[in-house]
Structure formats: C-alpha cells, structure tokens
Design an enzyme around this catalytic site. Structure first.
Site, PDB file in Angstrom:
ATOM      1  N   GLY A  10       3.920   6.518   8.240  1.00 29.37           N
ATOM      2  CA  GLY A  10       2.800   5.084   7.410  1.00 29.37           C
ATOM      3  C   GLY A  10       3.797   5.409   6.068  1.00 29.37           C
ATOM      4  O   GLY A  10       5.070   5.153   6.219  1.00 29.37           O
ATOM      5  N   CYS A  11       3.074   4.706   4.970  1.00 37.15           N
ATOM      6  CA  CYS A  11       4.319   4.589   3.824  1.00 37.15           C
ATOM      7  C   CYS A  11       5.375   5.470   3.651  1.00 37.15           C
ATOM      8  O   CYS A  11       4.446   7.135   3.657  1.00 37.15           O
ATOM      9  CB  CYS A  11       3.538   4.139   2.887  1.00 37.15           C
ATOM     10  SG  CYS A  11       4.293   3.652   0.825  1.00 37.15           S
ATOM     11  N   PHE A  12       6.157   5.481   3.487  1.00 37.94           N
ATOM     12  CA  PHE A  12       7.260   6.409   2.681  1.00 37.94           C
ATOM     13  C   PHE A  12       7.228   6.884   1.389  1.00 37.94           C
ATOM     14  O   PHE A  12       7.538   8.027   1.493  1.00 37.94           O
ATOM     15  CB  PHE A  12       8.535   6.139   2.864  1.00 37.94           C
ATOM     16  CG  PHE A  12       9.169   4.117   2.463  1.00 37.94           C
ATOM     17  CD1 PHE A  12       8.387   4.306   1.431  1.00 37.94           C
ATOM     18  CD2 PHE A  12      10.533   3.821   3.063  1.00 37.94           C
ATOM     19  CE1 PHE A  12       8.360   3.007   0.351  1.00 37.94           C
ATOM     20  CE2 PHE A  12      10.901   2.487   2.545  1.00 37.94           C
ATOM     21  CZ  PHE A  12       9.975   2.098   1.326  1.00 37.94           C
TER      22      PHE A  12
END
Length: 178
Positions: A10-12
């Site tokens: 997902g989003c870092f």
C-alpha cells in the site's frame, strides 16, 4: 549484522511510519521498486504506468530483529488478500509484495506467507520477487507521517496502522533513547 528488507503493502507512508518504530530498525526509506521506468517520480508512479510499487527499504540489525519478525509486522498492518489495493488506494503501485535480497530471505518469506495464509479467509495475493533496483522517493515523501501527523490521510489511514502496530507488537517497539 545489518540486512535490508524491501516491502510493498500500500502507501509507503504507512509502512515507513510503522517500521520506524520497530526495535532494531536502523533506517527506513520510501521509494519505488519492481517497475520498468528509471528514476521514477511520484506522479508517474501514481498514474500506474511505471510498473513500480510504492515500497520501503528497511535497514535493520538482524541481531535485534529477525527478518521473519519484520514480515509478521508487515502482514499485520496491511491486507495481503486485496489485489492492487489497500483500502481506498487502488492501483498496481499499491500491491502487496516482498522483494527478497537472499535465498534465506526468500525461504523465510515463503514460510511466513504459508503461515499467514492460514489466518485469512481469502487467498494471499502478495508477490514474492527477487529485489531489483530500489529508487528513493522524493525528499517530501521521507518520514512523511512524522512530518505531517495532522494531514487528513495521515490521521485517517496512517495513524490507525501505527496504533495497531504499537498495541499488537509492543514487544518490538523501539525503546526511546535516554
């Protein structure tokens, strides 16, 4: 002994915020991996045409935290059964993936994935790939949550993942320096 783990889930910003709080982690860098474009930029990756995943590169002390423990945290803080998405973040750049750096890491990942699969009602879609070139994200994406804790995405998405980690893995928390 210092090792590198490279993970996409997902989003870092979420992964960065959690892994910074893990005992034995020396550094966490947000970036891009697994694609076909050299020197990718955030906007390009968000458009979904580079093949890259948002990921983190974790430098850790294997004498303080094992690769297996890092993977257990990884699987606890994202959904490894949703293809190319985490919550409202949709696209191949948000895929679940482990990029291993050695045969030992590959074997450990296979074992953790087999154990994790038993806990989910749906099949895992996490990719397991040999690590390729990791491209660091732009400076504004490094340490994002700590720099912007009141940003709406951070409050709604990142903060709950950090809280879940802190409650579920209190034994793995960094101890503050005195």
């Amino acid at each position: 002994m210092t090792e590198i783990a490279t993970l996409a889930g997902g989003c870092f910003w979420c992964l960065d915020a959690v892994f910074q709080r893990v005992r034995g982690v020396k550094s966490v860098k947000s970036g891009y991996i697994g694609g076909h474009v050299s020197h990718p930029q955030y906007r390009q990756v968000c458009d979904g045409n580079t093949g890259h995943a948002e990921a983190v590169e974790i430098e850790f002390d294997a004498e303080q935290i094992s690769y297996r423990e890092l993977l257990e945290v990884f699987f606890a803080i994202h959904n490894p059964t949703t293809l190319n998405r985490q919550g409202n973040d949709v696209g191949s750049q948000y895929r679940s993936a482990i990029f291993y750096h050695s045969e030992q890491q590959q074997s450990a990942a296979q074992a953790v994935m087999a154990d994790t699969a038993k806990a989910w009602p749906m099949p895992l879609v996490t990719e397991l790939n040999s690590a390729s070139r990791f491209w660091h994200a732009e400076v504004e994406h490094q340490d994002y949550f700590n720099q912007h804790p009141y940003q709406p995405y951070c409050r709604a998405v990142v903060a709950p993942k950090v809280q879940k980690f802190m409650q579920s893995f209190s034994q793995l928390l960094n101890q503050p320096s005195s």
